[in-house]
Design a protein around this motif. Structure first.
Motif, PDB file in Angstrom:
ATOM      1  N   VAL A  19      32.637  24.571  31.400  1.00  0.00           N
ATOM      2  CA  VAL A  19      33.349  25.152  32.532  1.00  0.00           C
ATOM      3  C   VAL A  19      32.309  25.599  33.549  1.00  0.00           C
ATOM      4  CG1 VAL A  19      34.929  26.941  33.334  1.00  0.00           C
ATOM      5  CG2 VAL A  19      35.249  25.941  31.050  1.00  0.00           C
ATOM      6  N   GLY A  73      35.357  26.542  38.305  1.00  0.00           N
ATOM      7  CA  GLY A  73      36.690  26.439  37.746  1.00  0.00           C
ATOM      8  C   GLY A  73      37.015  25.107  37.127  1.00  0.00           C
ATOM      9  N   SER A  74      36.168  24.104  37.334  1.00  0.00           N
ATOM     10  CA  SER A  74      36.407  22.778  36.756  1.00  0.00           C
ATOM     11  C   SER A  74      35.998  22.764  35.289  1.00  0.00           C
ATOM     12  CB  SER A  74      35.616  21.707  37.504  1.00  0.00           C
ATOM     13  OG  SER A  74      36.059  21.579  38.838  1.00  0.00           O
ATOM     14  N   ILE A  75      36.782  22.041  34.485  1.00  0.00           N
ATOM     15  CA  ILE A  75      36.425  21.764  33.099  1.00  0.00           C
ATOM     16  C   ILE A  75      35.829  20.360  33.053  1.00  0.00           C
ATOM     17  CG2 ILE A  75      37.271  21.500  30.740  1.00  0.00           C
ATOM     18  CD1 ILE A  75      39.635  23.291  31.506  1.00  0.00           C
ATOM     19  N   TYR A 134      27.093  27.437  34.365  1.00  0.00           N
ATOM     20  CA  TYR A 134      28.180  26.919  33.558  1.00  0.00           C
ATOM     21  C   TYR A 134      28.093  27.463  32.142  1.00  0.00           C
ATOM     22  CZ  TYR A 134      24.802  23.642  31.487  1.00  0.00           C
ATOM     23  OH  TYR A 134      23.730  23.101  30.832  1.00  0.00           O
ATOM     24  N   ASP A 183      41.236  19.571  35.968  1.00  0.00           N
ATOM     25  CA  ASP A 183      41.687  20.682  36.807  1.00  0.00           C
ATOM     26  C   ASP A 183      42.825  21.397  36.090  1.00  0.00           C
ATOM     27  OD1 ASP A 183      42.242  22.459  38.838  1.00  0.00           O
ATOM     28  OD2 ASP A 183      43.356  21.010  40.047  1.00  0.00           O
ATOM     29  N   ALA A 225      40.892  26.689  31.858  1.00  0.00           N
ATOM     30  CA  ALA A 225      39.497  26.991  32.194  1.00  0.00           C
ATOM     31  C   ALA A 225      39.203  28.470  32.005  1.00  0.00           C
ATOM     32  CB  ALA A 225      39.200  26.562  33.628  1.00  0.00           C
ATOM     33  N   THR A 226      40.126  29.320  32.429  1.00  0.00           N
ATOM     34  CA  THR A 226      39.947  30.770  32.260  1.00  0.00           C
ATOM     35  C   THR A 226      39.909  31.136  30.786  1.00  0.00           C
ATOM     36  OG1 THR A 226      41.048  31.232  34.362  1.00  0.00           O
ATOM     37  CG2 THR A 226      40.962  33.021  32.760  1.00  0.00           C
ATOM     38  N   ARG A 269      36.601  29.924  29.221  1.00  0.00           N
ATOM     39  CA  ARG A 269      35.483  30.769  29.650  1.00  0.00           C
ATOM     40  C   ARG A 269      35.512  32.118  28.928  1.00  0.00           C
ATOM     41  NH1 ARG A 269      33.993  32.558  35.902  1.00  0.00           N
ATOM     42  NH2 ARG A 269      32.223  33.913  35.347  1.00  0.00           N
TER      43      ARG A 269
END
Length: 285
Positions: A53, A73-75, A96, A122, A127-128, A131
């Motif tokens: 991420v 924010g991209s995976i 990252y 996306d 993603a959140t 992370r």
């Protein structure tokens, strides 16, 4: 985040590795936290999947004959054995978080190993969650927490964005979920200090690890590690009310240390164990 605040000529080149065991005796999952201003990876590959991420700046990756432009924010999902590079984009540095799961972890909830046609995903919600799990497990690698969170998130990634079909359809209802959850809760409460792995919990019920996670979440709204942590907090309250100090209570209810107890106590009750202990003692006097 990348951007202002650097002195003239200074660069930030940092990579920190951590390992989260997937269960007390399970295989470790490697976790990387990196922030680079100039570093460029030479062409290389991993035997495991790479799931990353981007958390700041922009990164450029050469992959499968093309170029991937990665923003916050991209995976990013890179397949095992695929040669790739990595370096800063046009805006400067990049930061990252990445994990390197073995192949079976991506196939627990699918009928076959998933293929990701688009390596850039996306999905802000996922993603959140990835992370957050990475951050918390890098700082404190609780085995049951890692075994509960990581397969669940990777299966969500495979089912939402991979090509493999779900193992048992997209209906997440699990027959007998309440019975399964009661059985699991009972065993976790009985083995508070040394909880079993998800595999050990699932096997007597004839379930896979992912099926057990689905059933438990369906019934309780929580993963097993979170239920166990809240049960430990409940048990800790009784010890604190009896006058024990937080440092004494933590090992009695299965937390790794006082910091681990404090983290969950604040999540559940909004106060530290010490503040809770003082307040109940003041009330008693």
């Amino acid at each position: 985040m990348n951007g202002g605040g650097r002195g003239a000529g200074r660069t930030r080149e940092q990579a920190v590795w951590a390992r989260a065991p997937l269960g007390p005796c399970g295989p470790p999952l490697d976790l990387l936290t990196a922030r680079f201003d100039r570093h460029r990876y030479a062409p290389h590959f991993h035997e495991e999947f790479t799931v990353g991420v981007c958390v700041g700046g922009s990164e450029v990756i050469d992959y499968r004959g093309g170029r991937l432009d990665i923003g916050p924010g991209s995976i990013v999902v890179l397949a095992p054995g695929e040669v790739h590079t990595g370096g800063p984009g046009a805006t400067g540095g990049y930061a990252y978080r990445a994990m390197y799961p073995a192949l079976p972890l991506l196939a627990e909830g699918t009928a076959a190993l998933p293929h990701f046609r688009d390596p850039v995903v996306d999905d802000p919600e996922l993603a959140t969650a990835l992370r957050a799990a990475h951050t918390e497990l890098s700082a404190h690698a609780d085995p049951l927490e890692a075994e509960s969170r990581i397969p669940w998130l990777l299966t969500a990634l495979a089912r939402r964005h991979g090509t493999a079909r779900p193992l048992d359809g997209r209906d997440d209802r699990v027959p007998g979920a309440d019975h399964i959850a009661r059985t699991v809760r009972g065993r976790l409460a009985e083995e508070l200090l040394a909880p079993p792995t998800l595999t050990e919990l699932a096997a007597p019920l004839g379930l896979s690890r992912y099926q057990l996670l689905r059933a438990f979440r369906t019934s309780t709204g929580l993963p097993p590690y979170a239920w166990l942590a809240q049960h430990r907090v409940t048990r800790a309250r009784a010890h604190l009310e009896a006058g024990l100090r937080p440092s004494e209570v933590a090992p009695l209810v299965g937390f790794a240390d006082q910091a681990h107890l404090t983290r969950w106590f604040r999540r559940v009750l909004g106060v530290t164990p010490a503040a809770y202990r003082n307040s109940v003692q003041d009330t008693g006097r």
